[in-house]
Motif scaffolding. Structure first.
Motif, PDB file in Angstrom:
ATOM      1  N   ILE A 232       0.851  -1.182   0.000  1.00 39.19           N
ATOM      2  CA  ILE A 232       0.000   0.000   0.000  1.00 39.19           C
ATOM      3  C   ILE A 232       0.888   1.235   0.000  1.00 39.19           C
ATOM      4  CG2 ILE A 232      -1.853   1.240   1.171  1.00 39.19           C
ATOM      5  CD1 ILE A 232      -2.669  -1.531   0.141  1.00 39.19           C
ATOM      6  N   MET A 233       0.710   2.088  -0.970  1.00 40.33           N
ATOM      7  CA  MET A 233       1.585   3.241  -1.111  1.00 40.33           C
ATOM      8  C   MET A 233       1.141   4.387  -0.195  1.00 40.33           C
ATOM      9  SD  MET A 233       4.102   2.643  -2.947  1.00 40.33           S
ATOM     10  CE  MET A 233       4.648   1.211  -3.856  1.00 40.33           C
ATOM     11  N   THR A 234       1.726   4.422   0.990  1.00 37.18           N
ATOM     12  CA  THR A 234       1.500   5.508   1.938  1.00 37.18           C
ATOM     13  C   THR A 234       2.853   6.093   2.327  1.00 37.18           C
ATOM     14  OG1 THR A 234       1.731   4.200   3.968  1.00 37.18           O
ATOM     15  CG2 THR A 234      -0.424   4.165   2.877  1.00 37.18           C
ATOM     16  N   PRO A 235       2.859   7.269   2.968  1.00 37.16           N
ATOM     17  CA  PRO A 235       4.135   7.862   3.398  1.00 37.16           C
ATOM     18  C   PRO A 235       4.958   6.971   4.318  1.00 37.16           C
ATOM     19  CG  PRO A 235       2.423   9.522   3.419  1.00 37.16           C
ATOM     20  CD  PRO A 235       1.728   8.202   3.146  1.00 37.16           C
TER      21      PRO A 235
ATOM     22  N   GLU B 116      -7.254   3.920   0.795  1.00 38.85           N
ATOM     23  CA  GLU B 116      -8.711   3.869   0.665  1.00 38.85           C
ATOM     24  C   GLU B 116      -9.200   2.445   0.395  1.00 38.85           C
ATOM     25  OE1 GLU B 116      -7.375   7.795   0.656  1.00 38.85           O
ATOM     26  OE2 GLU B 116      -6.750   6.194  -0.747  1.00 38.85           O
ATOM     27  N   ASP B 117      -8.415   1.660  -0.338  1.00 35.32           N
ATOM     28  CA  ASP B 117      -8.784   0.263  -0.571  1.00 35.32           C
ATOM     29  C   ASP B 117      -8.898  -0.497   0.754  1.00 35.32           C
ATOM     30  OD1 ASP B 117      -8.855   0.289  -3.420  1.00 35.32           O
ATOM     31  OD2 ASP B 117      -6.666   0.204  -3.473  1.00 35.32           O
ATOM     32  N   VAL B 118      -7.950  -0.255   1.653  1.00 36.52           N
ATOM     33  CA  VAL B 118      -7.965  -0.927   2.955  1.00 36.52           C
ATOM     34  C   VAL B 118      -9.102  -0.392   3.810  1.00 36.52           C
ATOM     35  CG1 VAL B 118      -6.602  -1.561   4.971  1.00 36.52           C
ATOM     36  CG2 VAL B 118      -5.460  -1.194   2.773  1.00 36.52           C
ATOM     37  N   ALA B 119      -9.333   0.914   3.741  1.00 37.05           N
ATOM     38  CA  ALA B 119     -10.415   1.516   4.515  1.00 37.05           C
ATOM     39  C   ALA B 119     -11.770   0.938   4.119  1.00 37.05           C
ATOM     40  CB  ALA B 119     -10.413   3.034   4.316  1.00 37.05           C
ATOM     41  N   ASN B 120     -11.960   0.652   2.849  1.00 34.57           N
ATOM     42  CA  ASN B 120     -13.224   0.070   2.403  1.00 34.57           C
ATOM     43  C   ASN B 120     -13.432  -1.324   2.984  1.00 34.57           C
ATOM     44  OD1 ASN B 120     -14.017   2.274   0.856  1.00 34.57           O
ATOM     45  ND2 ASN B 120     -12.987   1.529  -0.983  1.00 34.57           N
ATOM     46  N   ALA B 121     -12.343  -2.102   3.085  1.00 34.54           N
ATOM     47  CA  ALA B 121     -12.451  -3.426   3.697  1.00 34.54           C
ATOM     48  C   ALA B 121     -12.775  -3.303   5.183  1.00 34.54           C
ATOM     49  CB  ALA B 121     -11.149  -4.202   3.501  1.00 34.54           C
ATOM     50  N   ALA B 122     -12.125  -2.337   5.844  1.00 37.02           N
ATOM     51  CA  ALA B 122     -12.396  -2.106   7.267  1.00 37.02           C
ATOM     52  C   ALA B 122     -13.843  -1.686   7.476  1.00 37.02           C
ATOM     53  CB  ALA B 122     -11.444  -1.056   7.816  1.00 37.02           C
ATOM     54  N   LEU B 123     -14.381  -0.906   6.551  1.00 37.04           N
ATOM     55  CA  LEU B 123     -15.777  -0.477   6.644  1.00 37.04           C
ATOM     56  C   LEU B 123     -16.713  -1.681   6.652  1.00 37.04           C
ATOM     57  CD1 LEU B 123     -18.064   1.628   6.546  1.00 37.04           C
ATOM     58  CD2 LEU B 123     -17.823   1.620   4.043  1.00 37.04           C
ATOM     59  N   PHE B 124     -16.441  -2.660   5.814  1.00 43.75           N
ATOM     60  CA  PHE B 124     -17.266  -3.870   5.796  1.00 43.75           C
ATOM     61  C   PHE B 124     -17.295  -4.523   7.168  1.00 43.75           C
ATOM     62  CE2 PHE B 124     -17.113  -8.569   5.364  1.00 43.75           C
ATOM     63  CZ  PHE B 124     -18.433  -8.783   4.990  1.00 43.75           C
TER      64      PHE B 124
ATOM     65  N   ASP C 243      -4.852  -7.002  -1.329  1.00 41.32           N
ATOM     66  CA  ASP C 243      -3.517  -7.042  -1.927  1.00 41.32           C
ATOM     67  C   ASP C 243      -3.522  -7.259  -3.431  1.00 41.32           C
ATOM     68  OD1 ASP C 243      -4.267  -9.681  -2.184  1.00 41.32           O
ATOM     69  OD2 ASP C 243      -2.732 -10.495  -0.859  1.00 41.32           O
ATOM     70  N   GLY C 244      -4.699  -7.114  -4.061  1.00 38.02           N
ATOM     71  CA  GLY C 244      -4.771  -7.329  -5.490  1.00 38.02           C
ATOM     72  C   GLY C 244      -4.535  -8.768  -5.900  1.00 38.02           C
ATOM     73  N   GLY C 245      -4.570  -9.677  -4.931  1.00 40.37           N
ATOM     74  CA  GLY C 245      -4.433 -11.097  -5.223  1.00 40.37           C
ATOM     75  C   GLY C 245      -3.046 -11.672  -5.043  1.00 40.37           C
ATOM     76  N   ILE C 246      -2.054 -10.842  -4.639  1.00 37.93           N
ATOM     77  CA  ILE C 246      -0.668 -11.327  -4.638  1.00 37.93           C
ATOM     78  C   ILE C 246      -0.415 -12.453  -3.650  1.00 37.93           C
ATOM     79  CG2 ILE C 246       0.340  -9.204  -5.532  1.00 37.93           C
ATOM     80  CD1 ILE C 246       1.098  -8.436  -2.705  1.00 37.93           C
ATOM     81  N   SER C 247      -1.172 -12.512  -2.549  1.00 36.54           N
ATOM     82  CA  SER C 247      -0.926 -13.573  -1.575  1.00 36.54           C
ATOM     83  C   SER C 247      -1.596 -14.884  -1.958  1.00 36.54           C
ATOM     84  CB  SER C 247      -1.396 -13.146  -0.180  1.00 36.54           C
ATOM     85  OG  SER C 247      -2.804 -12.924  -0.167  1.00 36.54           O
ATOM     86  N   SER C 248      -2.315 -14.902  -3.079  1.00 42.38           N
ATOM     87  CA  SER C 248      -2.993 -16.119  -3.499  1.00 42.38           C
ATOM     88  C   SER C 248      -2.137 -16.971  -4.429  1.00 42.38           C
ATOM     89  CB  SER C 248      -4.317 -15.787  -4.203  1.00 42.38           C
ATOM     90  OG  SER C 248      -4.084 -15.099  -5.417  1.00 42.38           O
TER      91      SER C 248
END
Length: 280
Positions: free
Chosen positions: A188-191, A228-236, A253-258
């Motif tokens: 996740i691209m954050t600071p 924001e992608d992670v925040a949406n999952a947390a919202l669920f 993770d866009g599927g990378i761990s699968s």
């Protein structure tokens, strides 16, 4: 917005920046009220001010039980109840290899990334039981907690322990209507990624853009993930949509761990070092 959190009160640790701030903003947008629990007072206060009456800041050191309890108390005092605890605060910790790691660095990583999650469960669950309302606990894991090779031994081991905490707590807390789940971000691209590579904070956004442009198209879904992608999952997990979901960890993770670990981490490391060298 669909007001999924109307009437609900949440605490987000590490809520002053990155994934935590994205979750705070998403929760408020969905009708929730949120306590931003973070050690970064200036950033936390600024975030709370920007969100108006729906948010409040509480300086919180998640390595200290009394500080976490104070955040819970602050939520109840300010908003009257607590419904969601998002244990998000953490750090990559000691990056030493398994042949070089020392007890102090290993222990410090565990205190911040694991003990904080256990104590977050403890303090929130006690409040939920007192209210008799049930509640939702969410914890930030990582793909490093699902698959080896993504990070240092201290961080990977810590995040695997967070998964264990979630699975244990799901059984222990279920009789009280308390559910607990995790979100496992990939890259996740954050600071925060800038800090991990020793890039000055004021250059964090530049590094993120550099990595996105250099490597984003190589990802399976053609881009890196966002806060924001992670925040949406947390919202669920925070909402009643997940009322019958507990003990799970959702990769974001866009599927990378699968599938088999790619060279993504090595490419990021090399590109970030290249960027850092360009600043000197």
């Amino acid at each position: 917005m669909s007001n999924l959190l109307t009437g609900k009160v949440a605490i987000v640790t590490g809520g002053a920046s990155g994934i935590g701030l994205a979750a705070v903003q998403r929760f408020v947008a969905e009708g929730g009220r949120v306590v931003i629990a973070d050690v970064a007072q200036e950033a936390g206060e600024a975030a709370a001010t920007s969100l108006g009456e729906a948010a409040a800041f509480q300086r919180t050191d998640v390595t200290d039980e009394a500080s976490i309890q104070a955040a819970v108390d602050a939520a109840v005092t300010r908003f009257g109840r607590l419904d969601v605890m998002f244990n998000n605060a953490g750090s990559t910790g000691d990056g030493s290899s398994i042949t070089e790691i020392g007890p102090a660095g290993f222990d410090k990583t565990f205190v911040l990334d694991v003990r904080s999650v256990v104590l977050g469960h403890k303090c929130a669950a006690r409040r939920f039981k007192e209210q008799g309302t049930g509640g939702s606990i969410i914890s930030t894991v990582s793909v490093a907690g699902l698959q080896g090779g993504w990070s240092s031994v201290s961080y990977a081991t810590a995040k695997h322990a967070v998964v264990g905490t979630i699975r244990h707590a799901a059984k222990e807390l279920a009789p009280f209507g308390i559910r607990t789940n995790g979100v496992a971000p990939g890259v996740i691209m954050t600071p925060l990624i800038a800090k991990a590579f020793g890039v000055p904070p004021e250059k964090a956004d530049e590094l993120v853009q550099y990595l996105v442009g250099r490597l984003g198209s190589k990802q399976a879904m053609g881009r890196y993930g966002s806060a924001e992608d992670v925040a949406n999952a947390a919202l669920f997990f925070a909402s009643d949509l997940s009322a019958y979901v507990s003990g799970t960890v959702m990769p974001v993770d866009g599927g990378i761990s699968s599938y088999t670990l790619s060279t993504s981490d090595e490419e990021i490391f090399a590109a970030a070092q290249e960027f850092a060298r360009s600043l000197t």
